[in-house]
Enzyme design. Structure first.
Site, PDB file in Angstrom:
ATOM      1  N   ARG A  51      11.954  13.293   1.026  1.00 35.35           N
ATOM      2  CA  ARG A  51      10.688  12.669   1.412  1.00 35.35           C
ATOM      3  C   ARG A  51      10.303  13.014   2.856  1.00 35.35           C
ATOM      4  O   ARG A  51       9.140  13.332   3.139  1.00 35.35           O
ATOM      5  CB  ARG A  51      10.815  11.133   1.273  1.00 35.35           C
ATOM      6  CG  ARG A  51       9.516  10.382   1.532  1.00 35.35           C
ATOM      7  CD  ARG A  51       8.532  10.627   0.423  1.00 35.35           C
ATOM      8  NE  ARG A  51       7.237   9.995   0.681  1.00 35.35           N
ATOM      9  CZ  ARG A  51       6.590   9.281  -0.229  1.00 35.35           C
ATOM     10  NH1 ARG A  51       7.092   9.119  -1.439  1.00 35.35           N
ATOM     11  NH2 ARG A  51       5.405   8.767   0.053  1.00 35.35           N
ATOM     12  N   ASN A  80      -7.286   4.108   5.807  1.00 37.14           N
ATOM     13  CA  ASN A  80      -7.170   4.127   4.357  1.00 37.14           C
ATOM     14  C   ASN A  80      -8.201   3.182   3.777  1.00 37.14           C
ATOM     15  O   ASN A  80      -8.605   2.212   4.425  1.00 37.14           O
ATOM     16  CB  ASN A  80      -5.757   3.687   3.943  1.00 37.14           C
ATOM     17  CG  ASN A  80      -5.533   3.844   2.438  1.00 37.14           C
ATOM     18  OD1 ASN A  80      -6.258   4.566   1.769  1.00 37.14           O
ATOM     19  ND2 ASN A  80      -4.543   3.158   1.916  1.00 37.14           N
ATOM     20  N   HIS A 112      -8.897   0.697   0.462  1.00 34.05           N
ATOM     21  CA  HIS A 112      -8.134   0.018  -0.588  1.00 34.05           C
ATOM     22  C   HIS A 112      -9.084  -0.843  -1.414  1.00 34.05           C
ATOM     23  O   HIS A 112      -9.887  -1.593  -0.842  1.00 34.05           O
ATOM     24  CB  HIS A 112      -7.033  -0.841   0.050  1.00 34.05           C
ATOM     25  CG  HIS A 112      -6.143  -1.525  -0.922  1.00 34.05           C
ATOM     26  ND1 HIS A 112      -5.160  -0.864  -1.627  1.00 34.05           N
ATOM     27  CD2 HIS A 112      -6.104  -2.813  -1.325  1.00 34.05           C
ATOM     28  CE1 HIS A 112      -4.546  -1.731  -2.427  1.00 34.05           C
ATOM     29  NE2 HIS A 112      -5.095  -2.901  -2.253  1.00 34.05           N
TER      30      HIS A 112
END
Ligand code: GRF
Length: 187
Positions: A64, A106, A108
């Protein structure tokens, strides 16, 4: 004011930003669009708009941190003033946040702190809320926990499905995102 957009899905939020830029309603330029999915329709929308794209799949079993560093480098190559995650379905890690923390937002499809995570619309509908909405926030190390920059309320209809509710949210979410990016570009 240079923007890189990250998207994993259909890219209707990206399209709203592209349309606003073309209409002269966005004091910024989208310089690249990236994804974790090579087949994301958002990338096709970017290509149709003549915008550079990049993709870095997170293959199963891959490290990751390596993926996060790779994505950070791909974004940094375009020297953005702001990174907009618009339906990007991967959490951004410490390398990315060290580089772009405070300059990454972001969108949402719920009124945070209610219904964080991957199934916000389904969870809101299942809970029986009468009002939900969308939130634009600054990305931090948590899951949907950053500083809230803007929100918009959206009513829930009795016969809503996840799809009909999400589409109604997206209409309001697109306007909220353009408004928020415009404010950030002007600040
Ligand atoms: C948006 O509602 C976003 O908030 C959520 O997924 C949706 C992305 O839609 N994470 P699209 O890919 O921009 O059409």
């Amino acid at each position: 004011f240079r923007i890189v957009v990250l998207a994993s899905g259909s890219g209707s939020l990206l399209q709203a930003l592209l349309d606003a830029e073309r209409a002269g309603r966005l004091p910024a330029s989208i310089v690249a669009v990236g994804s974790d999915r090579v087949d994301a329709h958002a990338l096709a929308r970017a290509r149709d708009a003549g915008i550079t794209t990049f993709a870095l799949p997170l293959t199963r079993g891959a490290d990751r941190a390596t993926w996060d560093a790779g994505l950070t480098a791909l974004v940094a190559a375009h020297e953005p003033d702001l990174v907009v995650s618009a339906g990007f379905m991967k959490l951004l890690g410490e390398t990315f946040l060290a580089r772009f923390g405070g300059r990454a937002i972001n969108s949402h499809p719920a009124l945070l702190p209610s219904f964080p995570g991957m199934h916000a619309v389904r969870d809101a509908l299942a809970h029986g809320v009468k009002v939900t909405g969308a939130t634009v926030f600054t990305i931090d190390a948590g899951v949907d926990t950053g500083e809230i920059l803007g929100q918009v309320a959206v009513p829930v209809a009795d016969d809503d499905t996840v799809e009909t509710l999400h589409e109604r949210i997206k209409v309001a979410e697109r306007e909220l995102l353009v408004r928020t990016v415009t404010t950030l570009a002007g600040s």
